[in-house]
Design a protein around this motif. Structure first.
Motif, PDB file in Angstrom:
ATOM      1  N   GLU A 144       0.844  -1.189   0.000  1.00 16.05           N
ATOM      2  CA  GLU A 144       0.000   0.000   0.000  1.00 16.05           C
ATOM      3  C   GLU A 144       0.880   1.239   0.000  1.00 16.05           C
ATOM      4  OE1 GLU A 144      -2.286   0.053   3.583  1.00 16.05           O
ATOM      5  OE2 GLU A 144      -0.582   0.667   4.821  1.00 16.05           O
ATOM      6  N   ILE A 145       0.331   2.325  -0.509  1.00 12.86           N
ATOM      7  CA  ILE A 145       0.968   3.642  -0.420  1.00 12.86           C
ATOM      8  C   ILE A 145       0.229   4.417   0.654  1.00 12.86           C
ATOM      9  CG2 ILE A 145       1.323   5.835  -1.627  1.00 12.86           C
ATOM     10  CD1 ILE A 145       1.716   4.162  -4.191  1.00 12.86           C
ATOM     11  N   HIS A 146       0.970   4.865   1.667  1.00 15.05           N
ATOM     12  CA  HIS A 146       0.336   5.519   2.813  1.00 15.05           C
ATOM     13  C   HIS A 146       0.657   7.001   2.908  1.00 15.05           C
ATOM     14  CE1 HIS A 146       4.233   5.581   4.874  1.00 15.05           C
ATOM     15  NE2 HIS A 146       4.388   4.325   4.497  1.00 15.05           N
ATOM     16  N   HIS A 147       1.588   7.478   2.078  1.00 15.67           N
ATOM     17  CA  HIS A 147       2.076   8.851   2.235  1.00 15.67           C
ATOM     18  C   HIS A 147       2.447   9.411   0.869  1.00 15.67           C
ATOM     19  CE1 HIS A 147       4.266  12.082   4.466  1.00 15.67           C
ATOM     20  NE2 HIS A 147       5.018  12.094   3.388  1.00 15.67           N
ATOM     21  N   LEU A 148       2.035  10.645   0.605  1.00 16.89           N
ATOM     22  CA  LEU A 148       2.409  11.316  -0.637  1.00 16.89           C
ATOM     23  C   LEU A 148       2.718  12.773  -0.322  1.00 16.89           C
ATOM     24  CD1 LEU A 148       2.703  11.211  -3.735  1.00 16.89           C
ATOM     25  CD2 LEU A 148       0.299  11.892  -3.883  1.00 16.89           C
ATOM     26  N   GLY A 149       3.903  13.200  -0.704  1.00 13.19           N
ATOM     27  CA  GLY A 149       4.303  14.587  -0.480  1.00 13.19           C
ATOM     28  C   GLY A 149       4.843  15.202  -1.752  1.00 13.19           C
ATOM     29  N   ILE A 150       4.416  16.415  -2.047  1.00 16.70           N
ATOM     30  CA  ILE A 150       4.937  17.164  -3.193  1.00 16.70           C
ATOM     31  C   ILE A 150       5.540  18.451  -2.659  1.00 16.70           C
ATOM     32  CG2 ILE A 150       4.371  18.391  -5.315  1.00 16.70           C
ATOM     33  CD1 ILE A 150       2.253  16.368  -5.890  1.00 16.70           C
ATOM     34  N   ARG A 151       6.806  18.662  -2.968  1.00 12.65           N
ATOM     35  CA  ARG A 151       7.512  19.843  -2.468  1.00 12.65           C
ATOM     36  C   ARG A 151       8.241  20.525  -3.620  1.00 12.65           C
ATOM     37  NH1 ARG A 151      12.005  19.931   2.429  1.00 12.65           N
ATOM     38  NH2 ARG A 151      12.431  22.169   2.366  1.00 12.65           N
ATOM     39  N   TYR A 152       7.775  21.717  -3.981  1.00 12.36           N
ATOM     40  CA  TYR A 152       8.385  22.498  -5.051  1.00 12.36           C
ATOM     41  C   TYR A 152       9.029  23.746  -4.449  1.00 12.36           C
ATOM     42  CZ  TYR A 152       6.261  19.971  -9.011  1.00 12.36           C
ATOM     43  OH  TYR A 152       5.914  19.031  -9.946  1.00 12.36           O
ATOM     44  N   ALA A 153      10.254  24.027  -4.873  1.00  9.97           N
ATOM     45  CA  ALA A 153      10.946  25.250  -4.473  1.00  9.97           C
ATOM     46  C   ALA A 153      11.223  26.072  -5.724  1.00  9.97           C
ATOM     47  CB  ALA A 153      12.247  24.932  -3.745  1.00  9.97           C
ATOM     48  N   SER A 154      10.763  27.317  -5.720  1.00 15.12           N
ATOM     49  CA  SER A 154      10.951  28.218  -6.858  1.00 15.12           C
ATOM     50  C   SER A 154      11.878  29.347  -6.445  1.00 15.12           C
ATOM     51  CB  SER A 154       9.605  28.785  -7.322  1.00 15.12           C
ATOM     52  OG  SER A 154       8.741  27.746  -7.748  1.00 15.12           O
ATOM     53  N   GLU A 155      12.791  29.697  -7.343  1.00 21.05           N
ATOM     54  CA  GLU A 155      13.853  30.653  -7.037  1.00 21.05           C
ATOM     55  C   GLU A 155      13.698  31.907  -7.889  1.00 21.05           C
ATOM     56  OE1 GLU A 155      18.120  29.240  -7.005  1.00 21.05           O
ATOM     57  OE2 GLU A 155      18.110  30.501  -8.793  1.00 21.05           O
ATOM     58  N   PHE A 156      13.850  33.067  -7.235  1.00 24.75           N
ATOM     59  CA  PHE A 156      13.772  34.348  -7.923  1.00 24.75           C
ATOM     60  C   PHE A 156      14.998  35.174  -7.550  1.00 24.75           C
ATOM     61  CE2 PHE A 156       9.548  32.762  -7.073  1.00 24.75           C
ATOM     62  CZ  PHE A 156       8.925  32.861  -8.306  1.00 24.75           C
ATOM     63  N   PRO A 157      15.574  35.889  -8.507  1.00 28.81           N
ATOM     64  CA  PRO A 157      16.763  36.688  -8.190  1.00 28.81           C
ATOM     65  C   PRO A 157      16.421  37.882  -7.311  1.00 28.81           C
ATOM     66  CG  PRO A 157      16.024  37.125 -10.432  1.00 28.81           C
ATOM     67  CD  PRO A 157      15.179  35.995  -9.919  1.00 28.81           C
ATOM     68  N   GLY A 158      17.383  38.291  -6.494  1.00 27.15           N
ATOM     69  CA  GLY A 158      17.204  39.476  -5.672  1.00 27.15           C
ATOM     70  C   GLY A 158      16.582  39.174  -4.325  1.00 27.15           C
ATOM     71  N   ASN A 159      16.404  40.227  -3.526  1.00 29.42           N
ATOM     72  CA  ASN A 159      15.941  40.065  -2.147  1.00 29.42           C
ATOM     73  C   ASN A 159      14.580  40.714  -1.913  1.00 29.42           C
ATOM     74  OD1 ASN A 159      16.579  42.756  -2.282  1.00 29.42           O
ATOM     75  ND2 ASN A 159      17.776  42.797  -0.379  1.00 29.42           N
ATOM     76  N   LYS A 160      13.782  40.868  -2.967  1.00 30.43           N
ATOM     77  CA  LYS A 160      12.499  41.563  -2.845  1.00 30.43           C
ATOM     78  C   LYS A 160      11.334  40.586  -2.682  1.00 30.43           C
ATOM     79  CE  LYS A 160      14.548  45.501  -3.339  1.00 30.43           C
ATOM     80  NZ  LYS A 160      14.742  46.380  -2.160  1.00 30.43           N
ATOM     81  N   LEU A 161      11.547  39.524  -1.939  1.00 31.51           N
ATOM     82  CA  LEU A 161      10.531  38.485  -1.794  1.00 31.51           C
ATOM     83  C   LEU A 161       9.192  39.053  -1.340  1.00 31.51           C
ATOM     84  CD1 LEU A 161       9.647  35.506  -1.654  1.00 31.51           C
ATOM     85  CD2 LEU A 161      10.605  35.415   0.645  1.00 31.51           C
ATOM     86  N   PHE A 162       9.220  39.978  -0.389  1.00 28.57           N
ATOM     87  CA  PHE A 162       7.965  40.475   0.170  1.00 28.57           C
ATOM     88  C   PHE A 162       7.308  41.528  -0.714  1.00 28.57           C
ATOM     89  CE2 PHE A 162      10.248  38.587   3.690  1.00 28.57           C
ATOM     90  CZ  PHE A 162       9.281  37.719   4.155  1.00 28.57           C
ATOM     91  N   ASN A 163       7.947  41.830  -1.849  1.00 30.29           N
ATOM     92  CA  ASN A 163       7.269  42.575  -2.904  1.00 30.29           C
ATOM     93  C   ASN A 163       6.556  41.633  -3.864  1.00 30.29           C
ATOM     94  OD1 ASN A 163       8.432  44.795  -1.748  1.00 30.29           O
ATOM     95  ND2 ASN A 163       9.972  45.101  -3.338  1.00 30.29           N
ATOM     96  N   TYR A 164       6.896  40.343  -3.801  1.00 30.83           N
ATOM     97  CA  TYR A 164       6.330  39.354  -4.709  1.00 30.83           C
ATOM     98  C   TYR A 164       5.097  38.670  -4.128  1.00 30.83           C
ATOM     99  CZ  TYR A 164      11.198  39.542  -6.469  1.00 30.83           C
ATOM    100  OH  TYR A 164      12.425  39.942  -6.929  1.00 30.83           O
TER     101      TYR A 164
END
Length: 268
Positions: A144-164
């Motif tokens: 049986e399959i009891h666990h499924l996880g999907i983890r995506y990491a996306s990268e953007f240049p610069g340090n303006k994350l909280f503007n995005y």
């Protein structure tokens, strides 16, 4: 034991390990966009981990022979883990398919898939995952399959994350949120455990090859997990895999501001 830190199975050693915390509000419901893009160009995805946790019909040392047979017959090459740094790495077995651009790590916890360099798109990626899981069912390895996880990491240049992203942080202690650091959110929504990490870094070596190690980066890391399942058919596995991927997309795109999303060439 259920794997929630997929970085243990990542081929990219630059990925930060995450500490598991408990959800604050089990009744929390996220607000999603009405229209979710099919894709953006470029896709910005640097990690695309899909972990399939399973109970096998044989103990791990014996089941390895079946795993090897299925993956080698599918054209994958096996890489020996000759000098593990940690004891848990003794149980990792790495497989690569350069032509298809996919990889897999087999451990006693199950199989973790990833794209090697560039993201190959969900249609091709999910087809490859489904094909290999089907083969494992057909050799009677999976109970049986009891666990499924999907983890995506996306990268953007610069340090303006909280503007995005579509929320603000205000604090007299930290007046400028666009500086090196990490913010983590975790909640339960229906059958899903959702973990979101927002990271600004100057010291983390970029995922992008040939980039300078001092490059400032903003990273949006979305982890969608379903546990406690009892999947015994490919039909159910395919359905839950696609539902989980759609949930991950909903979260990622709903985090972005309209203005920033429109700069990413969304296609609907």
């Amino acid at each position: 034991m259920i794997l929630t830190d997929y970085s243990l199975c990542s081929f990219n050693n630059n990925f930060l390990p995450l500490d598991v915390i408990h959800p604050i509000d089990d009744n929390y419901s996220m607000g999603y966009r009405e229209k979710i893009p099919k894709k953006i160009t470029p896709d910005r995805i640097k990690e695309s981990l899909v972990h399939v946790g399973m109970n096998t019909s044989l103990n791990f040392p014996v089941s390895l022979g079946y795993f090897h047979s299925v993956f080698l017959d599918a054209g994958y090459s096996h890489q020996e883990n000759s000098s593990p740094k940690e004891s848990h790495q003794l149980y990792k077995h790495f497989f690569f398919h350069e032509e298809k651009g996919t990889s897999a790590v087999i451990t006693p916890l199950g199989v973790t898939f990833n794209c090697i360099d560039n993201y190959i798109g969900w249609t091709s990626y999910s087809d490859e995952i489904n094909k290999l899981i089907k083969e494992l069912y057909e050799v009677n390895l999976i109970n049986e399959i009891h666990h499924l996880g999907i983890r995506y990491a996306s990268e953007f240049p610069g340090n303006k994350l909280f503007n995005y992203v579509d929320f603000t942080i205000s604090s007299s202690v930290f007046p400028n949120p666009n500086q090196t650091g990490k913010i983590r959110f975790e909640t339960i929504e229906g059958d899903y455990k959702i973990i979101v990490n927002l990271l600004i870094t100057k010291n983390l070596k970029p995922f992008t090859q040939h980039a300078k190690s001092s490059t400032e980066l903003s990273i949006i890391d979305v982890d969608v997990i379903r546990s406690g399942m009892n999947i015994r058919s490919m039909e159910d596995f395919k359905r839950i895999l696609n539902e989980s991927h759609h949930k991950e997309k909903q979260i990622f795109f709903s985090l972005l501001t309209d203005k920033f999303l429109n700069t990413l060439n969304p296609e609907y």
